[in-house]
Design a protein around this motif. Structure first.
Motif, mmCIF file in Angstrom:
data_model
loop_
_atom_site.group_PDB
_atom_site.id
_atom_site.type_symbol
_atom_site.label_atom_id
_atom_site.label_comp_id
_atom_site.label_asym_id
_atom_site.label_seq_id
_atom_site.Cartn_x
_atom_site.Cartn_y
_atom_site.Cartn_z
ATOM 1 N N GLY A 72 0.775 -1.354 -0.119
ATOM 2 C CA GLY A 72 -0.052 -0.222 -0.053
ATOM 3 C C GLY A 72 0.842 1.231 -0.009
ATOM 4 O O GLY A 72 2.121 1.136 0.225
ATOM 5 N N ILE A 73 -0.016 2.286 0.131
ATOM 6 C CA ILE A 73 0.920 3.786 -0.040
ATOM 7 C C ILE A 73 0.278 4.543 1.153
ATOM 8 O O ILE A 73 -0.864 4.654 1.272
ATOM 9 N N ALA A 74 1.063 4.954 1.906
ATOM 10 C CA ALA A 74 0.395 6.016 3.095
ATOM 11 C C ALA A 74 0.921 7.479 2.572
ATOM 12 O O ALA A 74 1.992 7.644 2.152
ATOM 13 N N SER A 75 0.059 8.105 2.744
ATOM 14 C CA SER A 75 0.070 9.739 2.600
ATOM 15 C C SER A 75 -0.126 10.620 3.765
ATOM 16 O O SER A 75 -0.897 10.567 4.494
ATOM 17 N N LEU A 76 0.759 11.453 3.938
ATOM 18 C CA LEU A 76 0.712 12.454 5.075
ATOM 19 C C LEU A 76 0.895 14.054 4.499
ATOM 20 O O LEU A 76 1.970 14.495 4.630
ATOM 21 N N GLY A 77 -0.157 14.239 3.686
ATOM 22 C CA GLY A 77 -0.102 15.519 3.153
ATOM 23 C C GLY A 77 1.110 15.819 2.175
ATOM 24 O O GLY A 77 1.090 14.853 1.233
ATOM 25 N N GLU A 78 1.890 16.769 2.164
ATOM 26 C CA GLU A 78 3.166 16.903 1.567
ATOM 27 C C GLU A 78 4.200 17.060 2.434
ATOM 28 O O GLU A 78 5.100 17.960 2.195
ATOM 29 N N VAL A 79 4.160 16.453 3.609
ATOM 30 C CA VAL A 79 5.420 16.563 4.720
ATOM 31 C C VAL A 79 6.252 15.358 4.520
ATOM 32 O O VAL A 79 5.794 14.211 4.576
ATOM 33 N N ALA A 80 7.524 15.733 4.385
ATOM 34 C CA ALA A 80 8.542 14.758 4.157
ATOM 35 C C ALA A 80 9.229 14.447 5.569
ATOM 36 O O ALA A 80 9.253 15.219 6.310
ATOM 37 N N GLY A 81 9.805 13.216 5.439
ATOM 38 C CA GLY A 81 10.636 12.666 6.323
ATOM 39 C C GLY A 81 9.996 12.392 7.563
ATOM 40 O O GLY A 81 10.628 12.181 8.605
ATOM 41 N N ILE A 82 8.772 11.985 7.468
ATOM 42 C CA ILE A 82 8.015 11.340 8.749
ATOM 43 C C ILE A 82 7.927 9.960 8.829
ATOM 44 O O ILE A 82 7.707 9.270 7.763
ATOM 45 N N LYS A 83 8.187 9.464 9.812
ATOM 46 C CA LYS A 83 8.564 8.060 10.556
ATOM 47 C C LYS A 83 7.488 7.372 10.546
ATOM 48 O O LYS A 83 6.347 8.027 11.327
ATOM 49 N N ILE A 84 6.946 6.384 9.709
ATOM 50 C CA ILE A 84 5.667 5.672 10.130
ATOM 51 C C ILE A 84 5.954 3.975 10.236
ATOM 52 O O ILE A 84 6.792 3.542 9.523
ATOM 53 N N SER A 85 5.643 3.466 11.256
ATOM 54 C CA SER A 85 6.136 2.120 11.672
ATOM 55 C C SER A 85 4.614 1.332 10.695
ATOM 56 O O SER A 85 3.715 1.443 10.954
ATOM 57 N N THR A 86 5.509 0.324 10.156
ATOM 58 C CA THR A 86 4.577 -0.420 9.424
ATOM 59 C C THR A 86 4.756 -2.094 9.458
ATOM 60 O O THR A 86 5.825 -2.268 10.283
ATOM 61 N N PRO A 87 4.046 -2.821 9.150
ATOM 62 C CA PRO A 87 4.350 -4.312 9.245
ATOM 63 C C PRO A 87 5.779 -4.692 9.068
ATOM 64 O O PRO A 87 6.221 -5.556 9.592
ATOM 65 N N GLN A 88 6.275 -4.113 7.836
ATOM 66 C CA GLN A 88 7.325 -4.389 7.558
ATOM 67 C C GLN A 88 8.540 -4.070 8.316
ATOM 68 O O GLN A 88 9.758 -4.353 8.303
ATOM 69 N N GLY A 89 8.432 -2.796 8.812
ATOM 70 C CA GLY A 89 9.469 -1.931 9.517
ATOM 71 C C GLY A 89 9.019 -0.515 9.254
ATOM 72 O O GLY A 89 8.226 -0.062 8.678
ATOM 73 N N VAL A 101 9.205 3.328 8.021
ATOM 74 C CA VAL A 101 9.473 3.828 6.532
ATOM 75 C C VAL A 101 9.324 5.261 6.678
ATOM 76 O O VAL A 101 8.653 5.913 7.903
ATOM 77 N N TRP A 102 9.640 6.142 5.889
ATOM 78 C CA TRP A 102 9.620 7.728 5.953
ATOM 79 C C TRP A 102 9.106 8.237 4.691
ATOM 80 O O TRP A 102 9.290 7.565 3.414
ATOM 81 N N THR A 103 8.221 9.302 4.912
ATOM 82 C CA THR A 103 7.606 9.720 3.771
ATOM 83 C C THR A 103 8.530 10.536 2.927
ATOM 84 O O THR A 103 9.637 11.169 3.364
ATOM 85 N N ASP A 104 8.394 10.696 1.489
ATOM 86 C CA ASP A 104 9.302 11.265 0.743
ATOM 87 C C ASP A 104 8.842 12.731 0.643
ATOM 88 O O ASP A 104 8.218 13.412 1.404
ATOM 89 N N HIS A 105 9.496 13.589 -0.462
ATOM 90 C CA HIS A 105 9.166 14.996 -0.554
ATOM 91 C C HIS A 105 7.791 15.211 -0.824
ATOM 92 O O HIS A 105 7.223 16.222 -0.431
ATOM 93 N N TRP A 106 6.978 14.255 -1.431
ATOM 94 C CA TRP A 106 5.600 14.524 -1.543
ATOM 95 C C TRP A 106 4.690 13.965 -0.696
ATOM 96 O O TRP A 106 3.460 13.841 -0.705
ATOM 97 N N GLY A 107 5.124 13.593 0.460
ATOM 98 C CA GLY A 107 4.334 13.012 1.558
ATOM 99 C C GLY A 107 4.108 11.738 1.353
ATOM 100 O O GLY A 107 2.987 11.348 2.155
ATOM 101 N N GLN A 108 4.765 10.911 0.662
ATOM 102 C CA GLN A 108 4.355 9.493 0.320
ATOM 103 C C GLN A 108 5.336 8.600 0.744
ATOM 104 O O GLN A 108 6.572 8.761 0.906
ATOM 105 N N ALA A 109 4.729 7.321 1.364
ATOM 106 C CA ALA A 109 5.657 6.265 1.957
ATOM 107 C C ALA A 109 5.104 4.985 1.594
ATOM 108 O O ALA A 109 3.735 4.865 1.463
#
Length: 867
Positions: free
Chosen positions: A697-714, A716-724
């Motif tokens: 899947g794809i997690a979206s956090l607005g357009e906020v970059a560098g946000i750490k998200i815990s997922t089942p795999q480990g 991840v961090w959002t990119d420049h467009w707020g996607q992880a």
């Protein structure tokens, strides 16, 4: 403010009346420094979800009168310096924000998964036609012949201003609606007549979504010893896409040792899970799975049980060994190189090897940094951990044989079927047939649980008739595992073949010479493990293989480990016996590890074929991105020393490992790996530090970059467009996604830091975290007399809506400065003044809030608000 209140309150049932306990019978638990905490019950207010809880729908905030405050002890509020006007705000219960919200829907206790629901400006659920279809509900007469009855007409007439919301509760007055904003959930309890009889049964998982992906894993190693040098490169890739729950994948592997190159095309297939049948359809270049027969690689199609919807009768097993140096591990199955990796010196365990099937033996090659190598075989019976490894259900496969290990003389057509049936609560029977070009095979197996489920026994018998070779034979396999007392377990397996037995893949080779020299007459394994709180854990494993030409190979591995207060001690033993082309590599490895927070120090002694090594390793996890290790080793008997350094980097969107070693004065080696995945989806292209699975899947956090998200795999961090990328999620079960709020910028708030997903196999989940850019403000306010404003005075917006209360020393905390113009303060005597202040020109993103001085001027003397 209302959203915060809803998040804090829990759940509320629509249609309940506000409670009216006796005055003065409850304490004002919501007062902290004189400030009422949003969403906390004040004097006389019942907690949400309990009898007397405030209603989301029955209370109309625009019509609240003084008499409606009877449920609150207003005199007690005044005595504590709290403006009774606050009661008007807290008369409202938990509520969703107006508009569309993604909620978890439950109807009569049956979870319906995610659904879009509409809420009006009072937080009331809108039962529009789309929502009714999604929930499997109906208005009276919807599914009946003829004209609608009177109740239907009344329901159709009672719509909102927009003409969209049906009066479902008026039509079905027994309905109970429970809103849980804190869990973004809506629970409905409706009469059975309100359920659509033709509504499809929907499990609690999401489906659909379209995205393409690429997984990559690159490895490069090299060594220099005297005048000789070696180089090795490998590249593994997997690419494909998911669309409409279809999974399309293509996997290849390339390797080059400096003199020869090898390219392996492992598979290319398309598959889809059919939930109603609890089965998977797969077609293309596939490997026959879930079969009682050794799974050949074919060009064809197969139908097999969906393991995530059926409980498998057996699990996997680990591949264990000991490396003397920084070694490269190559794993082959059915003649194909399926996995390669680097391991540090010492014991290793490979637990995530992507096996082609559970029926073919696995060959493991350990290639040391010095260039020496040794091989060992993990029998197929051991891969299934003492069971047949067949999931209950039916498997059918048809196709033409393909060879992964090179050219073959013939490529026969084949068809096979395997079925598993339950014969009682603790017995399962498996049977199957395989028919190929000039080949027939039959098999039967029995699984049984004995002695109160402490012992598991399975037997398998296969018979073959290879017409072209004129050979007939049989293969017998038995395995058992048992738990004897607390912490003690035992497992064993045995496979025996007659000289005339042939698998279908055997018939593609010249079985008169090569086959007889490399085929096993018998394979045997046994293992015992014991754990004790005082003495630690102990395991011992033995395997033996006999070739038809009389050659015997044996392997013994053992380990012991114990964690003490300040250290962990472990001992590993490996011994190989026999095998003309196999290096025995007898080894004993003793280590003591001392944890030091994010650091650890490990000392070890390693004795290999009469040579002793002493070493120490230092590891440190610097942060989420960097960790490294340093190693120093000496060989007292040889008078030599060696050193190694390794660094592991996870720069958010890929993974990189680099290492270098020096052995003595004449041997140097180095290695590097780069791995990760890339996903092209509807919102763009996003990189992942992990390989992408079949369900992601794809997690979206607005357009906020560098946000750490815990997922089942480990993490991840959002990119420049707020996607992880949510690189992999287990199918048909719930997984938690959670934002690390410490990684959020100071000017970002989230309405809910965690969400839950329940994806179906092959789906692409799009998860949006609602973010709000805020500017928090702490005002130091004084009155017209220059003294701090009185504590507990009420702060209201320009329209008279409650915002907060004044804290100690005249401080006012505003969580969001979007609506600060015209703010007014009302003290306990009812006097009103307007706040006048200047907001700092720039926001300090390194501070939780900005600070400013404010003066509260009498009404009419100032405009108030931000300048």
């Amino acid at each position: 403010m209302m959203a915060l209140s809803g998040a804090a309150r829990g759940e509320v049932s629509e249609g309940e009346e506000p409670g009216k306990p006796e005055a003065g019978t409850a304490e004002t638990s919501a007062v902290d420094n004189g400030a009422a905490a949003p969403g906390t019950p004040v004097a006389g207010e019942a907690a949400a979800g309990e009898p007397g809880a405030a209603s989301d729908s029955a209370t109309d905030t625009s019509q609240v009168s003084d008499s409606s405050l009877a449920g609150f002890d207003t005199e007690m509020m005044k005595s504590r310096g709290i403006d009774p006007r606050i009661a008007e705000y807290f008369m409202e219960g938990a509520r969703f924000s107006p508009g569309m919200s993604l909620v978890t829907l439950s109807v009569n206790g049956q979870r319906k998964g995610a659904a879009m629901a509409r809420f009006d400006d009072k937080g009331k659920l809108c039962f529009d036609a789309r929502f009714l279809r999604r929930a499997g509900l109906r208005m009276p007469g919807d599914n009946e012949p003829g004209a609608p009855d009177a109740k239907t007409a009344a329901g159709a007439a009672h719509t909102d201003v927009g003409g969209e919301c049906l009066d479902f509760r008026g039509a079905w007055p027994e309905t109970v609606v429970t809103l849980r904003p804190n869990a973004t959930a809506v629970d409905l309890l409706v009469p059975t007549d309100a359920l659509r009889p033709d509504a499809p049964v929907r499990a609690d998982f999401t489906t659909g979504g379209v995205a393409a992906l690429l997984n990559y894993d690159l490895l490069a190693t090299g060594s220099q010893s005297g005048d000789s040098s070696t180089r090795y490169y490998s590249a593994s890739n997997e690419f494909g896409f998911n669309a409409g729950d279809w999974i399309v994948r293509n996997r290849n592997m390339y390797s080059n040792d400096g003199t020869t190159s090898n390219f392996s095309h492992l598979y290319a297939y398309a598959q889809r899970t059919f939930v109603a049948q609890e089965a998977v359809f797969q077609g293309g270049e596939i490997n026959v799975g879930n079969s009682i027969f050794p799974g050949p690689a074919i060009y064809g199609v197969q139908w097999l049980p969906e393991m995530a919807l059926k409980r498998s009768t057996g699990g996997g097993t680990n591949i264990e060994g000991i490396a003397q140096t920084q070694a490269r591990i190559e794993v082959r199955q059915a003649g194909a190189l399926i996995y390669t990796t680097m391991v540090p010196p010492g014991p290793f365990t490979l637990s995530n090897v992507p096996l082609l099937n559970g029926s073919n033996d696995v060959e493991v090659t350990v290639i040391e940094a010095t260039g020496s190598s040794r091989k060992f075989v993990v029998p197929a019976a051991q891969l299934n951990a003492g069971t047949l490894g067949v999931t209950p259900g039916y498997t059918l496969a048809v196709g033409k044989l393909r060879q992964l290990g090179g050219d073959v003389q013939v490529k026969p057509w084949m068809a096979t079927g395997t079925g598993t049936w339950r014969a009682g609560r603790d017995v399962g029977i498996t049977g199957g047939l395989m028919i190929g070009t000039q080949y027939q095979g039959a098999g039967v197996g029995v699984d049984s649980r004995l002695f109160a489920n402490t012992t598991y026994v399975s037997m398998r018998a296969l018979a073959s008739n290879a017409v072209r070779e004129g050979n007939r034979g049989a293969q017998l396999t038995g395995s058992a595992s048992t738990t004897l007392g607390q912490g003690f377990s035992f497992n064993a397996s045995a496979t025996q073949e007659t000289p005339g037995y042939r698998s279908l893949t055997d018939t593609t080779q010249d079985t008169t010479t090569d086959w007889i020299n490399n085929h096993y007459r018998g394979q045997y394994t046994a293992g015992v493990s014991w754990s004790h709180p005082t003495f630690g854990g102990l395991s011992l494993n033995y395997s033996r293989s006999n070739l038809f030409v009389g050659e015997t190979t044996q392997r013994i591995t053992g380990s012991w480990g114990k964690t003490f207060r300040h250290a962990t001690v472990s001992l590993s033993v490996e011994k190989g016996i026999g095998g003309g082309n196999v290096s025995n590599g007898n080894s004993v490895y003793l280590s003591v590890s001392v944890p030091l927070g994010k650091r650890s120090v490990r000392g070890y002694v390693n004795r290999v074929d009469g040579s002793t090594r002493l070493g120490v390793t230092y590891n440190e996890v610097v942060n989420d991105v960097v960790n490294y290790s340093l190693n120093a080793e000496g060989r007292p008997t040889e008078g030599s020393a060696s050193g190694a350094a390794n660094v592991s980097l996870t720069p958010y969107y890929t993974r990189l490992n680099l290492g270098a070693s020096q052995y003595g004065t004449s041997s140097t080696s180095y290695n590097g790996t780069l791995s990760g995945g890339v996903v092209a989806h509807r919102n763009g292209v996003t990189f992942s530090p992990y390989a992408i699975g079949d369900t992601f899947g794809i997690a979206s956090l607005g357009e906020v970059a560098g946000i750490k998200i815990s997922t089942p795999q480990g993490s991840v961090w959002t990119d420049h467009w707020g996607q992880a990328v949510i690189s992999s999620a287990p199918a048909y079960t719930s997984s938690r996604l959670e934002i690390s709020t410490r990684s959020l910028p100071r000017n970002i708030d989230v309405s809910n830091a965690f969400q839950q997903i329940s994806p179906g196999r092959g789906s692409v989940s799009y998860v949006n975290f609602d973010v709000v850019k805020v500017r928090r403000l702490l005002l130091h306010a004084v009155g017209p007399d220059g003294k701090p404003l009185a504590r507990n005075s009420t702060v209201m917006d320009a329209e008279g809506g409650f915002l907060t209360t004044v804290l100690n020393d005249g401080t006012i905390f505003l969580p969001n400065t979007d609506a600060v113009k015209g703010m007014q303060v009302v003290d306990r005597d009812g006097k009103v003044c307007l706040l006048d202040f200047t907001l700092p020109l720039t926001q300090d993103l390194n501070a939780y809030f900005d600070e400013a001085n404010a003066e509260c001027k009498p009404a009419g003397a100032a405009e108030g608000g931000q300048k």
